[in-house]
Design an enzyme around this catalytic site. Structure first.
Site, PDB file in Angstrom:
ATOM      1  CB  THR A 154      46.527 -45.507   1.943  1.00 15.14           C
ATOM      2  OG1 THR A 154      46.308 -44.608   3.015  1.00 15.14           O
ATOM      3  CG2 THR A 154      45.367 -45.466   0.995  1.00 15.14           C
ATOM      4  N   GLY A 193      52.983 -39.997   2.248  1.00 16.17           N
ATOM      5  CA  GLY A 193      53.887 -38.885   2.008  1.00 16.17           C
ATOM      6  C   GLY A 193      55.285 -39.195   2.511  1.00 16.17           C
ATOM      7  CD  GLU A 437      44.451 -37.444   8.659  1.00 14.81           C
ATOM      8  OE1 GLU A 437      43.894 -38.246   9.400  1.00 14.81           O
ATOM      9  OE2 GLU A 437      45.652 -37.504   8.371  1.00 14.81           O
TER      10      GLU A 437
END
Lengths: 675, 675
Positions: A154, A193, A437
C-alpha cells in the site's frame, strides 16, 4: 439480592464468588453447555488443547494484560515486541510445533497484544513468491527473528488498486541491480505493519522497468535498516505513521526510497525472473498464489472477526444479567435489563449472528480446502466462486460483527463507554477489518460481478456453480407461510432469502442491461448500478449464511437439546434479517403485509425463549477473564467491584498535584475568606 | 493533475496553495455559498461575529490544538484546565459578556478541549434549585472559579432511573445537619465530570430521610476537597474513573461518602425545605425546573451533535474530491472517489442529514422558546409535546449523526482510521451522546408513551397537539405518485412519512390493546410491545424532521439558487429514508413495488446532482482548519503532505533505541555473519 456493603469489599482483591444474579442464570441451561463448546471448538480434544494453552496464558505474568487500558502507544508497542519474542521462545521450549493447534491457539488468544504480524506475512510472501534458493536463504533467518520483515504494498495515495502503485524498480544492466525509487509523495509506502519501528527488511512492491519499458508490479526483497544499530540505510527514509483508532501494538510505518540499489537476485522470482541481460522471463502460473490472498480472508473471519463479536456478546449479556434498572413491574425491585424486550432485541440477534458466522466460516473453510486441493491438481474452475464467496462472507462478517459489537457496547450504557468495559477496544479494533484485506464496497462489487455473470449464464441455460444454483432452478411465487409458526421452518425462510437475492440481482441486472441498450458506456452503466449491485451481493451472501447455518444444524439432529437451541439461534438470525429488510421481501408481493406481521411476531417471540439460555450461550464461548479483559464481562459477574478496583489503578489517580498547584490553588485561595 | 515530487515538499511547512483537484470543485457552485453560510448562522452579522471569534482562536497559540492526537489522558486534562481558565480570563478582557454571542461561539468552538463543563451545570443547578440566599452565596464564587463544582447524580449501579438512587441524607435535628452516606458499592457516585481531579464542591443527589421516613431525592451542596491543599475532606473518598473512549479532557469521577455532615442550609431549597424541627416543607412548582432538563437536550443537538456531523462531512467530502482510485473509464487516469456512485451514496445522505438536523433543531428551539414563555405565565399544557419532541429529536439526531460520522470515516478507507484524519475522535465523542442526557431507548419509549396517549385521544375525537395532528386528521389511502419525478414533491413524501408513522403506531397500539384485553398485565404488555413502540416513535420523529426541513425551505423561495440546492438536500434526506425503510411504506400496499422502484431511481438520480455542489455545500459550514484539526479535511486539500508532516511529529518517531537495544539487537546480531 442483598446489596454488598462497601465495608464487605476488600480493596485489593476481587471476590471470587459469583454474583447471585449471574449464578442463577446458569442453574438450568436447556442444553449441554460443554457439548456445544466442543462443537464450536471442533471436538472435545481441541477444547482440551485450547484450555491448556489459555490456562497457561492466564497464569503467566509475562503475558499479563493488566493495566493495558492505561498504556500509551509507545508502551503498547514495547509490550507487543516483548511478548511476541517471549511467546516464540516459550512455544519452542514447550515443543508446540509450527502449524500445530497449540501455537494456533496461542496466537489467536494473544493476537491483539503481539507485534510481528506483518513479519509473518513477509515470511509467507517469500514462501509464496520466492524461488527455492530465496526461501532457503531468507525464511530461516526471519523465522528465528534474526531479521525482521514487513510487506510493503500500500502507498500513501494508493490502496486497493494495485496497478496504480507508483514505486519504481529500474533495472541497471551494468551493475545487475534494481534501483528503487519513490517518485512522488503519494508513492511512499504507508501503513505496512512492523515497518514503523521494527523491520530491517521489506518485501517492496514496485513497477518493474526494463530498458525503459514497464513490466508491472513485482516484489523486491530489500534491507531497509542496519542490523547493527537499526539506523535506516542510505536512501531510505522510514518511520511510524502515528496514532490510530486501535492497533497501538503495531508500528504501522512509512517508507521513502531514493535510488536504493537491490541486487538482481533479490527480486522474488518464482513467477517471473529478470535475466542478466534485462529480459523478463515468466514462469509457472501464479494462480495458486492467488489463493494466498483468499486464505487470509478465510482465516481472519474466524480468528479476528467472529471471536471479537463473541467476546462482545459475552460481556454485554453477562452485564445485562447483573445490571438492574427501573421497575418492570410496579412495586418490584429494579429489573435486570436483560428482561426488557428492547435489550433482548439489541443483544440476542448479535448472539445469533456470532453463531451464524461461526458456522458459515467453517463452510467457507471447507470450500477453500476443496478448491486448494483442486488447484494443486491444476483445476482452477472453482476459483471464481471461491473468490466471490470469500469476498462476500468477509464483507458481511466484518460489517455485521463490527456494528454488532457497537450495539453490544451501547447496550451497556455509560459503563460500556469506559475502556475498562473492554468493549470500546473490541469495536475500534474490529471495525478496521471493514477496510483491511479488501475494502468492503470493492469486495462486494467483485462478488456482484461474479453474480451478474452467473445470472447471464443461468438465463442462457448454462450450468452455474452450486452456491448460486437458485439463480437458474427457481421459480418464485409467493411465500407459502400461513401462520407465524410457519416462519420457523428453514425451508420457508431459505426460500424467502433466495427469492430476495434473486430479485435484488434481477433489478440490478435489468437496469444494467437497459442502460447499455440505451447506449450508455459499459463502465458508466456499471457505476450507475453499483449501489444496487452491491446490495444484491449482500442479499446473496445473507442467503448463504442463513442456508449454511440451517445446514449445519442438521448434523446435530440426534442431540435434541443442542439441536433445539441452535435451531432457535438460526431462526432468530434468519427472522431478524427479514424483520430489518421487509421491503426487499415484499417486492412483487412475495411477502404480504400480514406475513410481515407474522415474521415480526415470530421474531419477537424468539427473544424470551433464547433469553432463558442467554448466559449459558455465551459461557459456551469459554473465554477466560484474561482474554475478555473486561470489568463488566468476567465470569463471576462482580461488575461494580471490578470497575472500582480497576479505576483506582488508573494513572489519572496517581498524578502529582501540579495541576492544582499551578492553575487551581491561586484561584481557590480567594474563596478561603468567604467560606 | 501533475504529481508533486518529494523534492518540492518543504519538510517543515505545509504548502498554502490549494490542491487543484479541490480547487476545481469550487469553481462553479450552483448557489451563493456565503449566503447559505449566513442562513445557517442566522444572519450575516452572526457570521461576522463567529469569524471574529474563530480567527482569534485560530491565531492564539495558547489555544492551539497541535499535537492533540499525541496527548495522553493526563495531558489532555491539564490542557483542558489551562485552556478553560485562559479562555475565561481572555473573554473577560475582551468584554465578551455572559450569554452574548462571542462567548457562545468560543465555547462551541472549543468545547471538546475544555474542562469545567459540569462545573457550569453545578452553577445552573444552584440557579435552578437554590434559594435566593443560596444563589447569592455560591454562584459568584463558582463563576470566578474560586470554587470548582460538580453535579453528582448518577451512581455506579444507577443511571436513568432516579428513584433507584441509593445515596442517603439523614437529618440530625440535634446538630441541624444532614448526614450523607454511600450505603453500598453500587451507590457510589460515578461518572460526574470535573469530579475526578478538580471539584472542591458538589451538588449531591440523595434520598432524604427525616425521622426515619424517606422523602425522595433532594440536592445537597457540599464541600468535598480542601481549598488549601485539595485533599479530600474527612469521610470523602474521591477519584477519577479512568480511561474512556473519548472525553480525555474531562475528569469523570467517583465519590464515596461516609457520614459526611452537611449543614441544614446547604440543601438546595427552592422547592422544598427542611425546617429546624425536621419537618419537610414543599413550596412552589418545579415545572419550570423541568424545562432545564429539556433545554440541555435542545442545546446539545445543535452545539454538540449536528456540528460534529458537519465536520465529518467536510473532511470526508473534501478528501473524496482529492483521493483518486482505480479507473472509472478504462484508460483514463484514476478517478476521484467522489465520482463513484457507491461513495456518493455513503456521503451525500450524511450531508443532507446534517442540513436536515440543522433546520429541525431550529424548529425545536422555537417550540421550546414558546413553551418557556408559556410556562413562565403558568401555562404548562405544551410541556408533554415539547418533552416528546425534544426526546425524540435528541434520539434521531444522535443516532443518525453518530452512525453518519462513522460512515464518513469508513468512506475514507485506511486514512480514516488514522487519528490524524480527525474522524475517529469525532465518532468516539459523538457516540457518547446516544447515552448521555437520556439513554436513547429510554427516551424513545417516553416519546412513544406520549404518542399512544395522543392516539387514544384522537380516536376518541379529542383535540391533540399540532405535531401529532396527522393521527386524527388523516385518511390514508395509497400513495398518489405515478412517475419517479412525483417523489420530488414534498407533499408526496410528507404524506408517505405520515402514513408510515401512523401505521407503525397503529400496529403497536393494536397489539398493546389486544394483549391487555387478553388479560396480560399492563406493564408486561408494554414490555412486549416496546420494540415496536420504540420504532413507532422513531417513525414519528423521522416524519417531523422531513416535514420541518420541507417547511424551512419555503422561507427561501425567493432565492432561487439557495432554494434549489436546499430542496435537493431535503428530497435526498426524505428519499434516502424511504429507500432504507421500504417495508414500512409498503404495508397495506401504500407503496407498490413499482413505486419503490421509482423511489430508488429518484433517490439515486439525486446523487450526481448534489455531488456537483458537494464541496461548496461543506464549505458552507465554514470550519477553520484548526477547528477541523484533520490531515484529510483542510481547506487546501493538501492531504498527503499534511499526513506526512503530522506523522513525523508523532512521539512514536521520537523514542530512544531502548526497544531495539533490549529486544531486537541480541537477535539481529545472529544474522550479521549470514548476510
Amino acid at each position: 439480592m442483598k446489596k454488598r456493603s462497601l465495608s464487605q469489599i476488600s480493596p485489593n482483591s476481587i471476590m471470587k464468588d459469583v454474583n447471585p444474579d449471574l449464578d442463577i442464570e446458569r442453574q438450568n441451561p436447556s442444553f449441554d453447555v460443554e457439548r456445544l463448546t466442543n462443537i464450536l471448538d471442533g471436538g472435545a480434544e481441541k477444547t482440551q488443547i485450547r484450555r491448556t494453552v489459555e490456562t497457561w496464558i492466564q497464569n503467566d505474568p509475562e503475558l499479563s494484560r493488566e493495566n493495558q487500558y492505561f498504556q500509551s502507544q509507545n508502551e503498547r508497542y514495547e509490550e507487543g515486541i516483548r511478548k511476541s519474542l517471549y511467546l516464540a521462545k516459550k512455544m519452542d521450549e514447550m515443543g508446540w510445533v509450527e502449524g500445530g493447534p497449540h501455537r494456533d491457539y496461542c496466537s489467536r488468544s494473544l493476537s491483539s497484544d503481539l507485534a510481528f504480524n506483518v513479519h509473518q506475512v513477509f515470511v509467507k510472501s517469500i514462501l509464496g513468491l520466492g524461488t527455492d534458493e530465496q526461501i532457503a536463504k531468507w525464511v530461516p533467518l526471519a523465522q528465528k527473528f534474526y531479521i525482521a520483515g514487513t510487506y510493503a504494498q500500500t502507498e500513501l495515495g494508493h490502496g486497493t488498486y494495485l496497478r496504480g502503485l507508483e514505486t519504481t524498480a529500474t533495472f541497471d544492466v551494468a551493475t545487475q541491480e534494481f534501483i528503487l525509487n519513490t517518485p512522488t509523495l503519494s508513492a511512499m509506502k504507508w501503513w505496512p505493519g512492523d515497518l514503523g519501528r521494527t523491520a530491517t527488511h521489506a518485501v517492496v512492491f514496485a513497477q518493474l522497468y526494463l530498458n525503459g519499458k514497464s513490466y508491472g508490479m513485482h516484489p523486491f526483497l530489500m534491507q531497509i535498516r542496519s542490523l547493527r544499530d537499526h539506523s535506516p540505510l542510505p536512501g531510505v527514509t522510514v518511520g511510524d505513521i502515528g496514532p490510530k483508532m486501535n492497533f497501538e501494538n503495531v508500528d504501522n510505518g512509512f517508507l521513502v526510497l531514493k535510488n536504493v540499489r537491490v541486487p538482481r537476485e533479490n527480486m522474488l522470482a518464482r513467477f517471473s525472473q529478470v535475466l542478466p541481460d534485462g529480459q523478463c522471463k515468466k514462469q509457472g502460473t501464479d494462480k495458486i498464489n492467488y489463493l494466498t490472498m483468499i486464505v487470509v480472508r478465510v482465516a481472519m473471519i474466524q480468528r479476528e472477526v467472529v471471536i471479537i463479536l463473541m467476546k462482545a456478546c459475552t460481556i454485554a449479556i453477562r452485564y445485562s444479567a447483573v445490571r438492574r434498572q427501573s421497575e418492570l413491574k410496579p412495586g418490584d425491585p429494579e429489573a435486570k435489563i436483560l428482561d426488557y424486550q428492547t435489550q433482548q432485541q439489541k443483544l440476542l440477534p448479535q448472539l445469533a449472528t456470532a453463531y451464524a458466522f461461526h458456522f458459515v466460516s467453517s463452510y467457507l473453510q471447507e470450500v477453500f480446502d476443496k478448491a486448494y486441493t483442486d488447484t494443486k491438481e491444476g483445476k482452477f474452475d472453482q476459483l471464481p466462486e471461491l473468490h466471490a464467496l470469500a469476498s462476500g462472507i468477509k464483507v458481511i462478517a466484518t460489517e455485521y460483527s463490527s456494528s454488532g459489537v457497537e450495539v453490544c457496547r451501547k447496550a451497556c450504557g455509560g459503563h460500556g463507554y469506559s475502556l475498562l468495559s473492554g468493549l470500546p477496544s473490541l469495536y475500534t479494533r474490529l471495525v478496521a477489518s471493514c477496510t483491511y484485506e479488501g475494502e468492503n464496497t470493492v469486495l462486494l462489487l467483485q462478488t456482484a460481478r461474479f453474480l451478474i455473470k452467473c445470472f447471464g449464464m443461468a438465463k442462457d441455460g448454462h450450468p452455474i456453480p452450486s452456491s448460486v444454483a437458485y439463480l437458474s432452478s427457481k421459480n418464485f411465487g409467493k411465500c407459502q407461510a400461513w401462520k407465524k409458526g410457519d416462519f420457523l421452518n428453514p425451508d420457508v425462510y431459505i426460500d424467502a432469502y433466495q427469492q430476495r437475492a434473486f430479485r435484488m440481482l434481477q433489478n440490478a441486472a435489468i437496469k444494467l442491461q437497459s442502460l447499455v441498450q440505451l447506449g450508455v458506456a459499459q463502465h458508466e452503466a456499471w457505476n450507475s448500478c453499483s449501489v444496487q449491485l452491491a446490495w444484491a451481493a449482500m442479499a446473496h451472501i445473507h442467503y448463504i449464511v442463513v442456508e449454511q447455518f440451517a445446514k449445519a444444524l442438521q448434523r446435530y439432529e440426534r442431540e435434541a437439546d443442542v439441536h433445539r437451541i441452535l435451531k432457535h439461534l438460526c431462526d432468530l438470525f434468519a427472522l431478524h434479517g427479514m424483520y430489518l429488510n421487509t421491503g426487499d421481501f415484499m417486492q412483487d408481493g412475495y411477502l404480504s403485509t400480514e406475513q410481515v406481521a407474522m415474521v415480526t411476531e415470530s421474531y419477537l417471540d424468539l427473544l424470551p425463549v433464547i433469553r432463558r439460555d442467554a448466559v449459558p450461550l455465551v459461557d459456551v464461548f469459554d473465554f477466560t477473564d484474561t482474554s475478555l479483559n473486561s470489568a463488566l464481562g468476567s465470569y463471576d459477574g462482580r461488575v461494580y467491584e471490578r470497575l472500582y478496583e480497576w479505576a483506582k489503578k488508573s494513572p489519572t489517580n496517581n498524578q502529582d498535584k501540579r495541576v492544582f498547584e499551578t492553575y487551581l490553588k491561586p484561584l481557590f485561595k480567594n474563596a478561603l475568606s468567604k467560606l
